[in-house]
Design a protein around this motif. Structure first.
Motif, PDB file in Angstrom:
ATOM      1  N   ALA A  90       7.647 -21.588 -46.168  1.00  0.00           N
ATOM      2  CA  ALA A  90       6.355 -21.545 -45.480  1.00  0.00           C
ATOM      3  C   ALA A  90       6.550 -21.237 -44.001  1.00  0.00           C
ATOM      4  N   PHE A 105       8.347 -31.267 -50.766  1.00  0.00           N
ATOM      5  CA  PHE A 105       8.277 -30.162 -49.820  1.00  0.00           C
ATOM      6  C   PHE A 105       9.589 -29.382 -49.770  1.00  0.00           C
ATOM      7  N   TRP A 143       5.222 -29.801 -41.903  1.00  0.00           N
ATOM      8  CA  TRP A 143       6.671 -29.672 -42.092  1.00  0.00           C
ATOM      9  C   TRP A 143       7.141 -28.271 -41.705  1.00  0.00           C
ATOM     10  N   ASP A 200       9.349 -27.884 -55.564  1.00  0.00           N
ATOM     11  CA  ASP A 200       8.125 -28.197 -56.294  1.00  0.00           C
ATOM     12  C   ASP A 200       8.119 -27.361 -57.569  1.00  0.00           C
ATOM     13  N   VAL A 231      10.491 -25.155 -50.247  1.00  0.00           N
ATOM     14  CA  VAL A 231       9.052 -24.920 -50.116  1.00  0.00           C
ATOM     15  C   VAL A 231       8.621 -24.848 -48.652  1.00  0.00           C
ATOM     16  N   ALA A 232       8.938 -25.866 -47.871  1.00  0.00           N
ATOM     17  CA  ALA A 232       8.506 -25.884 -46.470  1.00  0.00           C
ATOM     18  C   ALA A 232       9.256 -24.856 -45.640  1.00  0.00           C
ATOM     19  N   THR A 252       1.626 -32.909 -43.844  1.00  0.00           N
ATOM     20  CA  THR A 252       1.272 -31.855 -44.794  1.00  0.00           C
ATOM     21  C   THR A 252       2.357 -30.786 -44.817  1.00  0.00           C
ATOM     22  N   LEU A 253       2.206 -29.839 -45.719  1.00  0.00           N
ATOM     23  CA  LEU A 253       3.143 -28.718 -45.782  1.00  0.00           C
ATOM     24  C   LEU A 253       3.186 -27.969 -44.452  1.00  0.00           C
ATOM     25  N   GLU A 254       2.030 -27.733 -43.863  1.00  0.00           N
ATOM     26  CA  GLU A 254       1.990 -27.025 -42.582  1.00  0.00           C
ATOM     27  C   GLU A 254       2.673 -27.826 -41.481  1.00  0.00           C
TER      28      GLU A 254
END
Length: 530
Positions: free
Chosen positions: A426, A413, A172, A416, A422-423, A168-170
């Protein structure tokens, strides 16, 4: 016996290597311990040794008994290694091109066919250089040489993406955080006191947040419209670090052109590189080690051009030229006295990116970037700036652990829609304010376009465009008309419709042409300005 003939680098896993290889490195300086480790690594792993090293490196090892030479370079291409075969079959090698000049058998000649590549890309991609017969060892590559057998080139590592769709994004963001923690832990020895370059963007801000840098230095300008100083200052204050804006003026910029070109050995029209060179000279008076954010944009799709994936991927046989492609063949034919149609940049970049076509369009673009612009310009800049200014510039993102994350992270990721990195953003949002973690990239703006309009700054460009070197390589009326169009003067030849349609590119064409002329004068005409 194995002798280290030349070495440049920084091994981040030296402690793990020493333990695995049984080498006692206690009390050794960095260079001594790393040379001992690469000899031991060669004796244990042979040509595969590069896969066991984490860091940047370029070296030559010589077996005094067999007279075999083994040379290698890191997978990123962060360190440079050049070689040249003489007419009598000897191999010359060095980590700088100028290291070849005084070696027996070297003949300094211009690689004329490559001039158009420099003008087109603003740097030299690939293995060839502007010095005829001088080649750059590929990242992740090695060479073996014996006078009787000759030269053999090989790769111990090749770029390959293997997306992992299970995370998931979290997940990564966790992976990026873990890789950065490891990189920051190993990038300096305990007794080193690092500082860090700091812009308004997420990459350098994340480095400052995750590391122990004492001070954030921001290359800044009087024109606040292109300066990131205030945003950077706010980030440093938030993180409780010292901050200093390092002003680069037009006098600094143009006054360092010759020194910059001599240090770089091959011309680079990256104005951010020259501006950073000027800044590094000033920072070197106060600091010895400074972190920089190279790698984040290339690993995690930070450039604006990656938002044009559909356009780049159009047509039955698309070719991606990279982030800095500024001249077309028709423009080159107009400027240059001799254009080599057989030296096709399209075919070169098509071949360069061929293995990347198996991936999705964004990953293909990142593949091409890694094999051209990232190695040939971004990392080339950092290495040359370090050597030219004496400031040890270290790059936390350029770490095998971070590269491993990037190679396995799916494209969505990285980018987008309109959102890039993106990652990475985050992960950064865990230690930075939201406005910093998600701030739009400015792209290291430098007010060169306005500086070039100042007669005090452009006097040498006027001279260069009318020089003997210009006459040798260029149609002087055409490049003169280019300069006229940029400066708003009546053109000396019929004003092509191209000029008013491409006003934003005029200064880049002028700057790239000028830097080639000045580079040629410095390396082939004793630097004469007359």
């Amino acid at each position: 016996m194995i002798e280290v003939k030349t070495y440049a680098g920084l091994l981040r896993n030296h402690k793990e290597l020493a333990a695995e290889l049984g080498i006692d490195i206690a009390g050794m300086g960095r260079k001594e311990r790393e040379e001992a480790l690469i000899v031991a690594a060669w004796e244990k792993w042979g040509s595969d040794m590069g896969n066991h090293l984490n860091g940047q490196f370029a070296f030559a090892l010589y077996n005094t008994e067999t007279q075999d030479l083994f040379c290698s370079r890191d997978p990123f291409g962060a360190e440079l290694f050049f070689y040249y075969e003489t007419a009598d079959g000897n191999l010359l090698y060095a980590t700088e091109i100028k290291g070849l000049f005084d070696q027996p058998g070297f003949v300094k000649e211009l690689n004329r066919e490559l001039v158009q590549f420099f003008l087109e890309f603003t740097y030299i991609p690939g293995e060839e250089t502007l010095f005829k017969g001088v080649y750059k060892l590929e990242p992740g590559g090695y060479l073996q040489f014996n006078k009787e057998i000759g030269l053999k080139l090989g790769q111990y590592w090749e770029l390959s993406f293997e997306p992992d769709e299970s995370k998931t994004l979290e997940d990564w963001a966790d992976a990026i955080e873990s890789a950065m923690d490891g990189a920051m832990r190993d990038i300096c020895d305990e007794d080193e006191v690092p500082d860090s370059f700091l812009s308004g963007g997420v990459d350098s801000s994340y480095i400052l947040a995750k590391g122990r840098a004492k001070c954030g230095y921001c290359v800044a300008y009087e024109d606040q419209k292109v300066s990131e100083e205030e945003d950077a200052r706010a980030t440093a204050q938030y993180l409780g670090r010292e901050f200093e804006g390092v002003k680069v003026s037009s006098e600094d910029f143009f006054g360092n052109v010759d020194e910059f070109l001599l240090a770089y050995e091959q011309p680079s029209a990256d104005v951010a590189g020259l501006s950073l060179y000027c800044g590094c000279k000033k920072v070197a008076e106060k600091s010895q080690v400074c972190f920089s954010g190279e790698g984040a944009d290339e690993f995690f799709a930070g450039y604006g051009v990656y938002g044009n994936v559909k356009r780049v991927n159009m047509g039955p046989d698309p070719v991606y030229y990279g982030s800095t492609h500024i001249m077309s063949p028709s423009e080159l034919k107009r400027y240059l006295k001799h254009y080599y149609p057989e030296k096709s940049s399209r075919e070169f970049m098509k071949e360069r990116g061929a293995k990347g076509r198996q991936y999705d369009p964004l990953t293909w673009m990142l593949y091409v970037e890694a094999r051209s612009y990232f190695e040939g310009s971004i990392l080339f800049n950092s290495t040359k700036i370090s050597r030219g200014t004496g400031l040890d510039v270290r790059m936390p993102f350029v770490d095998k652990r971070m590269l491993d994350v990037a190679l396995h992270m799916p494209a969505r990721f990285k980018r987008d829609g309109e959102n890039n990195k993106v990652a990475l953003r985050a992960a950064a949002s865990r230690v930075l304010p939201h406005e910093v973690a998600y701030r739009k990239k400015l792209g290291f703006p430098v007010p060169v376009s306005s500086w070039l309009r100042d007669p005090a700054s452009n006097a040498d460009i006027e001279r260069a465009f009318a020089s003997k070197t210009a006459e040798e390589f260029f149609n002087v009326d055409e490049i003169g008309a280019l300069l006229d169009a940029f400066l708003g003067r009546k053109p000396r030849v019929s004003h092509p419709i191209w000029f008013p349609r491409h006003k934003a590119l005029l200064w880049r064409h002028i700057w790239t042409i000028y830097l080639f002329i000045r580079w040629y004068e410095l390396f082939f005409e004793d630097g004469a300005k007359s």
